[in-house]
Design a protein around this motif. Structure first.
Motif, PDB file in Angstrom:
ATOM      1  N   SER A   1      -5.270   8.884  -1.212  1.00  0.00           N
ATOM      2  CA  SER A   1      -5.764   8.173  -0.076  1.00  0.00           C
ATOM      3  C   SER A   1      -6.466   6.855  -0.814  1.00  0.00           C
ATOM      4  O   SER A   1      -6.839   6.706  -1.797  1.00  0.00           O
ATOM      5  N   LEU A   2      -5.986   5.832   0.169  1.00  0.00           N
ATOM      6  CA  LEU A   2      -6.593   4.483  -0.228  1.00  0.00           C
ATOM      7  C   LEU A   2      -7.492   3.945   0.961  1.00  0.00           C
ATOM      8  O   LEU A   2      -7.256   3.995   1.894  1.00  0.00           O
TER       9      LEU A   2
ATOM     10  N   GLY B   1       4.960  -4.874   9.724  1.00  0.00           N
ATOM     11  CA  GLY B   1       6.268  -4.283   9.391  1.00  0.00           C
ATOM     12  C   GLY B   1       6.160  -3.026   8.617  1.00  0.00           C
ATOM     13  O   GLY B   1       7.108  -2.328   8.578  1.00  0.00           O
ATOM     14  N   ALA B   2       4.847  -2.537   8.317  1.00  0.00           N
ATOM     15  CA  ALA B   2       4.924  -1.227   7.391  1.00  0.00           C
ATOM     16  C   ALA B   2       4.468  -0.140   8.665  1.00  0.00           C
ATOM     17  O   ALA B   2       3.822  -0.283   9.703  1.00  0.00           O
TER      18      ALA B   2
ATOM     19  N   GLY C   1       5.789  12.806   7.806  1.00  0.00           N
ATOM     20  CA  GLY C   1       6.379  12.543   6.578  1.00  0.00           C
ATOM     21  C   GLY C   1       6.492  11.043   5.983  1.00  0.00           C
ATOM     22  O   GLY C   1       7.069  10.420   5.470  1.00  0.00           O
ATOM     23  N   ARG C   2       5.065  10.318   6.644  1.00  0.00           N
ATOM     24  CA  ARG C   2       4.644   9.111   5.910  1.00  0.00           C
ATOM     25  C   ARG C   2       3.253   9.017   6.033  1.00  0.00           C
ATOM     26  O   ARG C   2       2.661   9.881   6.800  1.00  0.00           O
ATOM     27  N   PRO C   3       2.398   8.011   5.208  1.00  0.00           N
ATOM     28  CA  PRO C   3       1.032   7.962   5.372  1.00  0.00           C
ATOM     29  C   PRO C   3       0.746   7.767   6.900  1.00  0.00           C
ATOM     30  O   PRO C   3       1.334   7.205   7.606  1.00  0.00           O
ATOM     31  N   VAL C   4      -0.606   8.084   7.057  1.00  0.00           N
ATOM     32  CA  VAL C   4      -1.357   7.695   8.192  1.00  0.00           C
ATOM     33  C   VAL C   4      -2.523   6.887   8.068  1.00  0.00           C
ATOM     34  O   VAL C   4      -3.112   7.064   6.825  1.00  0.00           O
TER      35      VAL C   4
ATOM     36  N   HIS D   1       1.019  -1.150  -0.047  1.00  0.00           N
ATOM     37  CA  HIS D   1       0.002   0.013  -0.193  1.00  0.00           C
ATOM     38  C   HIS D   1       0.943   1.052   0.011  1.00  0.00           C
ATOM     39  O   HIS D   1       0.507   2.222  -0.576  1.00  0.00           O
ATOM     40  N   GLU D   2       1.957   1.237   0.947  1.00  0.00           N
ATOM     41  CA  GLU D   2       2.688   2.267   0.938  1.00  0.00           C
ATOM     42  C   GLU D   2       3.393   2.583  -0.522  1.00  0.00           C
ATOM     43  O   GLU D   2       3.834   3.810  -0.912  1.00  0.00           O
ATOM     44  N   ALA D   3       3.902   1.480  -1.119  1.00  0.00           N
ATOM     45  CA  ALA D   3       4.421   1.636  -2.466  1.00  0.00           C
ATOM     46  C   ALA D   3       3.528   2.303  -3.560  1.00  0.00           C
ATOM     47  O   ALA D   3       3.862   3.032  -4.353  1.00  0.00           O
TER      48      ALA D   3
END
Length: 482
Positions: free
Chosen positions: A137-138, A189-190, A116-119, A54-56
């Motif tokens: 957004s997902l 791990g994310a 500095g990263r998704p929440v 998802h982050e990718a």
């Protein structure tokens, strides 16, 4: 094997089985726990890979200078990402997406930019929005991250904590099942989706090592049976050695009595021969034959004297030395040794050997080996007397202190329920070479009396009413405290 030995063997087997069963159970539990840990780690990696994906995806969408519209992009992403329910972003401050915008989108974008990263913005226990600093957004359905069939088969219950409520991903086992529980909790791990994953499993009796336990029960039973057989063979060999030792001592004692009797019987005739030959030497009157006769008589006298000296030395050699070595003896230990030697043989003859210590703590004074031999001979005589008796056959041993005698005397009594001793034989029982048995030598009771006398003791016999005989061995009693 007597009942006590069987109980002891059963207890040994039980202890051995329980120790082995505990070790087998521990090894099986460790093996199951290792499999459980490995399966849980695999499930955690599978879920982590999905969340990192998802982050990718968000990073890729953020990098596009002219991204396609969410309505066109969603159909192409959904087949590869079944967990994706919708997506969108802020275009010039306005929401563009396949679904309505998430609540508090602006605050979430600001928080993502600050970190500095998704929440994440959870909607319920299963669905959550993943919002990047770029406002892409997902909407993710955590139930669709990994199909249940793809998880390792050794996992039972698996849950994911998305919105403070556990989301069941696997539910194969009731929570109230009885058995040994195993639990492991790990975060994904994310960094943007560090949801806590909890894995649990209960080792119910169906998973316990029944086959290994059964095999060990049989193996341990064989081990105990083999050890018991080996112990019995050693005890039997030791019993035979002790019986051979006592038999050898009895033979030596009988030989001593026989030698003493022979010495007593031959000493008087040899003395007479010596006196007569010397008289003949003095009465010789014939001058012609006198030298030859004198030489012959002198030779006879010397040989007779030599024979008397040999017999005297033999008698001194075999005669018991007085006083014998005396020490305080334990009656229970003496009888225990006697029972060890004779009880199994007597049991085969249908004879029960019973011991009663009427004066516990009392100690007779005597020589242990001599007293063992006396008791052995008297028990053997009692067993011989019971050979032709019908019904129950019992040899009763009793030890007690008799204070009525002059000074305390310890008495061993050996009685049987046989026919008793004939009235004409009773006064001559202890006479050497007198016997009432066809195969007897008449030295056993004489030897017992000699051995008892060497310990300042005595042996007596009397008949019981209505039947049976009793032999009593009297010894000095130790006056020191035991």
């Amino acid at each position: 094997m007597n009942p006590l030995s069987r109980i002891r063997a059963l207890l040994c087997w039980l202890v051995l089985f329980l120790l082995g069963a505990a070790w087998i159970a521990r090894q099986e539990y460790l093996d199951q726990h290792d499999r459980f840990f490995q399966g849980t780690s695999i499930a955690q990696r599978m879920l982590s890979q999905k969340t990192v994906q998802h982050e990718a995806v968000l990073a890729t969408l953020t990098a596009l200078s002219h991204p396609p519209t969410p309505e066109r992009l969603y159909p192409s992403l959904h087949p590869a990402m079944p967990q994706l329910l919708g997506l969108g972003y802020l275009a010039d401050g306005a929401w563009a997406g396949s679904l309505p915008p998430p609540p508090d989108l602006s605050a979430a974008v600001a928080r993502a930019a600050r970190l500095g990263r998704p929440v994440t913005l959870p909607l319920d226990a299963a669905r959550y929005w993943l919002i990047a600093p770029s406002s892409w957004s997902l909407l993710i359905d955590a139930r669709q991250l990994v199909p249940p069939a793809d998880f390792p088969p050794n996992l039972s219950n698996l849950s994911l904590l998305v919105d403070q409520r556990p989301l069941a991903l696997l539910d194969k086992q009731p929570e109230d099942a009885r058995g040994l529980p195993m639990t492991l909790q790990k975060p994904l791990g994310a960094a943007s989706q560090p949801f806590q994953m909890r894995s649990s499993r209960i080792l119910t009796p169906a998973y316990w090592p029944w086959t290994a336990w059964t095999a060990w029960a049989l193996a341990s039973a064989l081990l105990v049976a083999g050890a018991a057989a080996w112990q019995r063979s050693r005890a039997e060999a030791r019993r035979q050695q002790e019986q051979a030792r006592l038999a050898a001592m009895a033979r030596l004692g009988a030989l001593g009595e026989m030698a003493a009797g022979i010495a007593h019987e031959l000493n008087q005739p040899l003395t007479a021969i010596l006196a007569q030959t010397r008289a003949a030497q003095r009465l010789l009157d014939d001058e012609d034959e006198r030298p030859a006769v004198r030489h012959a008589l002198l030779a006879s006298a010397e040989q007779a004297k030599r024979a008397a000296d040999i017999i005297s030395r033999m008698r001194a050699l075999v005669q018991p030395r007085s006083p014998a070595r005396r020490e305080a003896l334990d009656p229970d230990a003496l009888v225990a040794a006697l029972r060890f030697l004779r009880e199994s043989e007597l049991a085969r003859q249908g004879i029960r050997l019973v011991w009663h210590n009427a004066s516990p703590g009392a100690r007779p004074l005597g020589d242990r080996v001599a007293l063992e031999q006396i008791l052995h001979n008297l028990v053997q005589n009692a067993a011989d007397a019971l050979a032709g008796t019908d019904g129950a056959r019992v040899i009763q041993l009793e030890g007690r202190v008799d204070s009525r005698a002059s000074g305390d005397v310890y008495r061993f009594s050996i009685s049987d329920n046989g026919p008793g001793i004939a009235a004409d034989a009773l006064p001559r029982l202890f006479t050497p070479f007198y016997t009432t048995r066809a195969q007897g030598m008449g030295l056993g009771l004489a030897l017992c009396e000699t051995l008892a006398g060497s310990m300042d003791g005595s042996v007596a016999a009397h008949n019981l009413k209505p039947s049976g005989a009793c032999f009593t061995v009297s010894l000095p009693c130790n006056k020191s405290p035991a």
